[in-house]
Write an enzyme that holds these catalytic residues in place. Structure first.
Site, PDB file in Angstrom:
ATOM      1  N   GLU A 225     -24.810   3.605   6.649  1.00  0.00           N
ATOM      2  CA  GLU A 225     -23.815   2.867   5.885  1.00  0.00           C
ATOM      3  C   GLU A 225     -23.491   3.680   4.634  1.00  0.00           C
ATOM      4  OE1 GLU A 225     -24.871  -1.217   5.167  1.00  0.00           O
ATOM      5  OE2 GLU A 225     -25.571  -1.456   7.218  1.00  0.00           O
TER       6      GLU A 225
ATOM      7  N   LYS B 116     -34.213   6.633  18.992  1.00  0.00           N
ATOM      8  CA  LYS B 116     -33.547   5.950  17.878  1.00  0.00           C
ATOM      9  C   LYS B 116     -34.572   5.185  17.025  1.00  0.00           C
ATOM     10  CE  LYS B 116     -30.943   3.593  15.234  1.00  0.00           C
ATOM     11  NZ  LYS B 116     -29.627   3.490  14.724  1.00  0.00           N
TER      12      LYS B 116
ATOM     13  N   ALA C 219     -38.062   8.489  -4.401  1.00  0.00           N
ATOM     14  CA  ALA C 219     -38.896   7.298  -4.604  1.00  0.00           C
ATOM     15  C   ALA C 219     -38.040   6.183  -5.197  1.00  0.00           C
ATOM     16  CB  ALA C 219     -40.042   7.637  -5.541  1.00  0.00           C
TER      17      ALA C 219
ATOM     18  N   THR D  94     -28.043  -7.207  17.155  1.00  0.00           N
ATOM     19  CA  THR D  94     -29.344  -7.465  17.795  1.00  0.00           C
ATOM     20  C   THR D  94     -30.291  -7.913  16.669  1.00  0.00           C
ATOM     21  OG1 THR D  94     -29.799  -5.108  17.580  1.00  0.00           O
ATOM     22  CG2 THR D  94     -29.115  -5.876  19.747  1.00  0.00           C
TER      23      THR D  94
ATOM     24  N   LYS E 238     -35.673  -4.034  10.143  1.00  0.00           N
ATOM     25  CA  LYS E 238     -35.642  -4.668  11.465  1.00  0.00           C
ATOM     26  C   LYS E 238     -36.201  -3.722  12.532  1.00  0.00           C
ATOM     27  CE  LYS E 238     -31.514  -5.191  13.462  1.00  0.00           C
ATOM     28  NZ  LYS E 238     -31.136  -4.896  14.838  1.00  0.00           N
TER      29      LYS E 238
ATOM     30  N   LYS F 203     -12.040 -12.056  11.379  1.00  0.00           N
ATOM     31  CA  LYS F 203     -12.262 -10.611  11.269  1.00  0.00           C
ATOM     32  C   LYS F 203     -11.165  -9.849  12.028  1.00  0.00           C
ATOM     33  CE  LYS F 203     -16.802  -8.527  11.297  1.00  0.00           C
ATOM     34  NZ  LYS F 203     -17.931  -8.169  12.157  1.00  0.00           N
TER      35      LYS F 203
ATOM     36  N   CYS G 268     -31.274  -1.969   9.038  1.00  0.00           N
ATOM     37  CA  CYS G 268     -31.852  -1.128  10.095  1.00  0.00           C
ATOM     38  C   CYS G 268     -33.343  -0.851   9.915  1.00  0.00           C
ATOM     39  CB  CYS G 268     -31.081   0.180  10.174  1.00  0.00           C
ATOM     40  SG  CYS G 268     -29.324  -0.092  10.399  1.00  0.00           S
TER      41      CYS G 268
END
Ligand code: UGA
Length: 454
Positions: free
Chosen positions: A155, A207, A255, A86, A266, A35, A263
Site C-alpha cells: 500500500e 507469499k 525500528a 480473506t 493477518k 464503490k 497483511c
C-alpha cells in the site's frame, strides 16, 4: 483477451487498473454498489498514489469497465482473477474463505471453456487446488485451468510495485494456465521482470513466507532498538551498518511502534495457525506475533511514562495510518496507543493527512484536527506515530511555541536526534538516547563528540 477481476480492494483494483494499462479489456467487479458508482465516475475509493489517473485514462480508452454483476462479467472471460477479501476467521487466526468460495460458486455455472481462474488473494497452501476441485465438481465437462498468482505490492506504492515488481510468481497446474498467465504478464517479462513458474503450493507458501519474513525482520530490529536504548547505542547507525551486508539488506530495518496493516498481522497469524495444524509449528513466526502485540502496548507505555502523571494531560497524536501514503488504519499501532492513553484518562487531539475519516468513527472521544499545529495547541506532549512526510517538514520552533510542554515522542525516528532538542524539546525516540535540550556533549567548537548526527 477479456479479463475479469472479482474484488476491488487494494489488490484487485490496482491489478485491474494496471492490467488494463497493459492493453487488455478488463472488467472490475465488486458487490459494493457505491464503490462501483464511484469507480464508474472516475474516482478511486482508496487513497493510493497514481491509481486514479491511470484508472481514468484506461476507462476513457474503453479498456476498463466496472460492474456489480460478477456472473455477467465472467460469462465471456478468458481469465478471472480473484482478489476478494480473506479476513481473519472468528478465532482471529485462520483466514475465512467464505467470499472466495462464494464468488467461485456464483460464477462457475457461466464460465466458458478454456477459462483460467487466477487466485490473487493471500491463501494458505492447498486453497487453489481445493478451488479447482470445487469447479470440477460443479462443472465436470468444463475445460479450465487454475493459477496461484500471489501479489507482493505494498500500500502506498502499489502501482510502482505492480509495474516494477522484484518478481511475478505463477503457481500453475497445467500448460494452458501457464501460457495464459504468462501472456498477461508479458509486458513485465519483456522488461526483464523475473517470472517464476512454480507449483500451486509453492506459490501460496512463498507469499505467506515472504510477508512473515519481513514482519520478523521488523520485529528483530525493534528488539535490537530496545537494546540500543539500554546501552546508549543508536539504532539508525546499527541498522545502517547491518544493511551494508548484502546478505541482510537495508530494507525493513526501520525500528518503530510495531507493524500493522491488513497483511503482516493477518498473514503471520494465518501462517502460524495453518503450520500448527499441519504439524510444522513456526516458532519464529509465533514469537513475532507475540512480540509485535507487546510492542504496540510498550509504545503507549513509553508515552505514558514520559508524561509523569498522565491523568488529565493532553497528548497530540500525529499520524494514525499504519504507515505513510495510505488511508488504511487496519491494525495500526496508533489505534492501540490511542486506546491505552484514553484508558489512562489522557485527553487526545489527533491529526492524520488521510486517515481521519475512518479513525474518527472509531474514536469519537478524540478531538480530530485537520492541521498538525492545531492538534498540538496546548498539548503536554506530541507523539509522531506514522512516518508521513508532512511530519518530517514540521516547523519545530513553531510547534514548541504553541505547546504547553516541549515534549516530543517520535515513534518512527522521523527527526534527526539533535534537531528537536536544539529548539528546546525533550526528544524521546526509538532505539536512541533521549535528547534533552542542549544536553549534548560538544567539543570547543560546539561540534557533537559522538559520531551520530542521526
Ligand atoms: C506488505 C508487503 O510488504 C507486500 O509485499 C505485500 O504484498 C502486502 O503486505 C500484502 O500482503 O498485500 P503493506 O502491508 O502494504 O505490504 O506494508 P509494508 O510496507 O510491508 O509495511 C508493513 C508494516 O511494517 C507497516 O506497519 C510499516 O510501518 C512496518 N514497517 C515496515 C516498519 O515498522 N519498519 C520497516 O522497516 C518496514
Amino acid at each position: 483477451m477479456k479479463i475479469t477481476i472479482i474484488g476491488t480492494g487494494y489488490v484487485g483494483l490496482v491489478t485491474g487498473v494496471c492490467i488494463s494499462e497493459f492493453g487488455f479489456d478488463v472488467t472490475c467487479v465488486d458487490n459494493d454498489a457505491s464503490k462501483i458508482e464511484k469507480l464508474k465516475a472516475g474516482h478511486c475509493p482508496i487513497y493510493e498514489p497514481g491509481v486514479e489517473q491511470m484508472l481514468r485514462q484506461n476507462a476513457l480508452a474503453g479498456r476498463l469497465h466496472f460492474s456489480t454483476d460478477a456472473v455477467e462479467a465472467s460469462r465471456n472471460a478468458d481469465a478471472v482473477f480473484f482478489a476478494v477479501g480473506t479476513p481473519s476467521s472468528d478465532d482471529g487466526e485462520m483466514v475465512d474463505l467464505k467470499y472466495l468460495h462464494g464468488a467461485i460458486k456464483e460464477i462457475t455455472p457461466v464460465l466458458k471453456d478454456g477459462v483460467v481462474i487466477i487466485v490473487k488473494c493471500t491463501v494458505v497452501a492447498g486453497t487453489t487446488r481445493t478451488i479447482m476441485h470445487m469447479i470440477e465438481k460443479m462443472r465436470p465437462e468444463l475445460k479450465f485451468s487454475v493459477v496461484s498468482n500471489p501479489e507482493f505490492l505494498r500500500e502506498g506504492s502499489a502501482v510502482d510495485d505492480f509495474m516494477k515488481p522484484d518478481r511475478v510468481v505463477l503457481g500453475v497446474h497445467d500448460a494452458h494456465g501457464r501460457s495464459v498467465a504468462e501472456h498477461i504478464y508479458r509486458p513485465l517479462s519483456l522488461q526483464s521482470t523475473p517470472i517464476r513458474i512454480a507449483s500451486l503450493e509453492d506459490a501460496e507458501i512463498s507469499k505467506h513466507a515472504s510477508n512473515a519474513f519481513l514482519a520478523m525482520k521488523v520485529t528483530f530490529i525493534n528488539e535490537i532498538a530496545d537494546l540500543c536504548e539500554k546501552t546508549g547505542a543508536n539504532i539508525i547507525e546499527v541498522a545502517d551498518i547491518m544493511g551494508l551486508d548484502e546478505r541482510i539488506g537495508d530494507q525493513f530495518l526501520r525500528a518503530g511502534p510495531g507493524f500493522g496493516g491488513s497483511c503482516f498481522p493477518k498473514d503471520t497469524r494465518a501462517l502460524a495457525a495453518f503450520a500448527r495444524k499441519a504439524g510444522a509449528p513456526q516458532m519464529l513466526v509465533e514469537a513475532t506475533i507475540r512480540i509485535n502485540h507487546a510492542r504496540k502496548i510498550a509504545s503507549a507505555e513509553k508515552v505514558i511514562g514520559a508524561l509523569g502523571k498522565p491523568e488529565g494531560k493532553t497528548v497530540a497524536i500525529l499520524g494514525v495510518a499504519f504507515k505513510a501514503n495510505t488511508d488504511d488504519i487496519r491494525e495500526s499501532p496508533a489505534l492501540t496507543i490511542i486506546e491505552e492513553l484514553l484508558n489512562k484518562g489522557i485527553n487526545i487531539r489527533a491529526f492524520d493527512p488521510q486517515a481521519m475519516t475512518a479513525a474518527s468513527k472509531m474514536f469519537p472521544d478524540v478531538t480530530w484536527s485537520p492541521d498538525p499545529y492545531e492538534a498540538c495547541e496546548n498539548a503536554d506532549a506530541v507523539v509522531l506515530v506514522t512516518d508521513w512526510n508532512v511530519l518530517r517538514a514540521l516547523d519545530l520552533t513553531r510547534l514548541k511555541s504553541i505547546m504547553a510542554q516541549p515534549l516530543m515522542i517520535d515513534l518512527r525516528n522521523i527527526h534527526r536526534r539533535k534537531e528537536p532538542a536544539k529548539v528546546g524539546f525533550t526528544y524521546i525516540s526509538v532505539g536512541r538516547e533521549i535528547a534533552e535540550p542542549s544536553s549534548e556533549p560538544t567539543d570547543l567548537k560546539g561540534t557533537r563528540l559522538t559520531a551520530a548526527a542521526n
